[in-house]
Design an enzyme around this catalytic site. Structure first.
Site, PDB file in Angstrom:
ATOM      1  N   CYS A 113       0.805  -1.224   0.000  1.00 33.59           N
ATOM      2  CA  CYS A 113       0.000   0.000   0.000  1.00 33.59           C
ATOM      3  C   CYS A 113       0.837   1.273   0.000  1.00 33.59           C
ATOM      4  O   CYS A 113       0.308   2.362  -0.240  1.00 33.59           O
ATOM      5  CB  CYS A 113      -0.945  -0.006   1.196  1.00 33.59           C
ATOM      6  SG  CYS A 113      -2.009  -1.462   1.255  1.00 33.59           S
ATOM      7  N   HIS A 249      -3.402   6.931   2.255  1.00 29.24           N
ATOM      8  CA  HIS A 249      -3.861   5.636   1.763  1.00 29.24           C
ATOM      9  C   HIS A 249      -5.249   5.339   2.320  1.00 29.24           C
ATOM     10  O   HIS A 249      -5.490   5.459   3.521  1.00 29.24           O
ATOM     11  CB  HIS A 249      -2.864   4.550   2.176  1.00 29.24           C
ATOM     12  CG  HIS A 249      -3.379   3.168   1.993  1.00 29.24           C
ATOM     13  ND1 HIS A 249      -3.988   2.750   0.820  1.00 29.24           N
ATOM     14  CD2 HIS A 249      -3.389   2.092   2.836  1.00 29.24           C
ATOM     15  CE1 HIS A 249      -4.342   1.479   0.953  1.00 29.24           C
ATOM     16  NE2 HIS A 249      -4.005   1.071   2.158  1.00 29.24           N
ATOM     17  N   ASN A 279     -10.391  -0.549  -0.041  1.00 25.26           N
ATOM     18  CA  ASN A 279      -8.929  -0.476   0.007  1.00 25.26           C
ATOM     19  C   ASN A 279      -8.371  -1.005  -1.311  1.00 25.26           C
ATOM     20  O   ASN A 279      -8.471  -2.194  -1.596  1.00 25.26           O
ATOM     21  CB  ASN A 279      -8.430  -1.297   1.190  1.00 25.26           C
ATOM     22  CG  ASN A 279      -6.916  -1.262   1.346  1.00 25.26           C
ATOM     23  OD1 ASN A 279      -6.181  -0.909   0.439  1.00 25.26           O
ATOM     24  ND2 ASN A 279      -6.443  -1.667   2.515  1.00 25.26           N
TER      25      ASN A 279
END
Length: 322
Positions: A113, A249, A279
């Site tokens: 990520c 993020h 996500n």
């Protein structure tokens, strides 16, 4: 010279799966998912052709159009992903072929990520050294192919998509950046690859699925992002009040609110689309950036703080002028 973003683009699969759709697969509910994560839906690929390479290419095409540059103008194509279509060649090489950007050196990085931030920092270093002058940086994930769809603790979290930026070497743009990793906590978030299979070692299991210790990731993110911010502000001789927007993020809305509370800042400085996208790992920040750019939210001269955090454990952050 330093990195300046001059174009953005994104691609999200048309197919969406709501929390009610998830409740048909595993024992969960819209209330359970939304109250714990802020997620309402996620985009999922719905055909074999709509893969990692395709999404990355479409996002790159849109970013190129937004920048006004042509494929042949690009010196570097860097793709951040953990879900490429091939072990080799790289997704970046496949994107190069599809774009016709044959003057570009092309390669992938895997920092989960935090991958997009690693990509920005890498390209900024290239620009500062004078090696290259233009780049496409892409974050792309097809996480739906590495998620266990019978595991409610993970399958409700992740989505597919791609975001891209076009950057050029300029006198303004990136003010400060950092990246880091801590492999001692590698088992907090992992997805095992294919096991060895040769005349001496054999296994019947080709690959595993994503595993995550959500509580540990939560604590790591809420601690690490403010640390990164303070380091960069000190490096750039700025204060938190100088930052116009915090583009973090998009892992979990509760993470975002916890960070904002820790920094004593209003949530309107923390744009979010996690409710619509879930996500998307390395793709989340460039997807959000393009969304804000297309909406006209980002204005020339705005100071942005970007931060990604994820498996590895890895983290990256940047302060840049829009």
């Amino acid at each position: 010279m330093r990195l300046k973003i001059i174009g953005t683009g994104r691609y999200l699969p048309e197919k969406t799966a709501t929390n009610d759709d998830m409740a048909k697969l595993v024992e969960t509910s819209d209330e359970w998912i939304s109250t714990r994560t802020g997620i309402k839906q996620r985009h999922l690929v719905s055909s074999p052709e709509e893969n990692t390479t395709y999404m990355a290419t479409e996002a790159a095409k849109r970013a190129l159009k937004n920048s006004g540059l042509k494929p042949e103008d690009i010196d570097v194509i860097l793709v951040a992903t953990v879900s490429s279509d091939y072990i080799t060649p790289s997704t970046a090489c496949m994107v190069q072929r599809e774009l016709g950007a044959f003057n570009a050196v092309s390669f992938d990085i895997n920092a989960a990520c935090a991958g997009f931030l690693y990509g920005l920092n890498t390209v900024d270093a290239y620009f500062r050294s004078g090696i290259y002058k233009t780049a496409i940086i892409i974050g792309v994930e097809t996480l739906s192919k590495i998620v266990d769809w019978s595991d409610r603790s993970t399958c409700v979290l992740f989505g597919d998509g791609a975001g891209a930026v076009v950057a050029k070497a300029d006198e303004t743009g990136m003010l400060a950046c950092l990246q880091g990793s801590d492999g001692t906590h590698a088992d907090v978030l992992e997805c095992k690859a294919r096991s060895n299979n040769n005349p001496y070692v054999s296994t019947s299991k080709d690959f595993d699925y994503v595993f995550m210790n959500g509580q540990e990731v939560f604590k790591f993110a809420v601690r690490k992002v403010p640390e990164c911010l303070n380091q960069l502000l000190e490096k750039a001789n700025l204060t938190v009040n100088d930052v116009d927007y915090f583009l973090l993020h998009q892992a979990n809305y509760r993470i975002l609110t916890s960070i904002a509370k820790k920094l004593n800042l209003p949530m309107d400085k923390f744009p979010s689309n996690v409710d619509q996208c879930g996500n998307t790992s390395a793709a989340s920040i460039p997807i959000l950036m393009d969304e804000l750019n297309q909406q006209g939210v980002l204005k020339e001269g705005d100071l942005l703080f970007l931060s990604g955090f994820g498996a590895g454990l890895t983290w990256g952050a940047a302060l840049l002028k829009w």
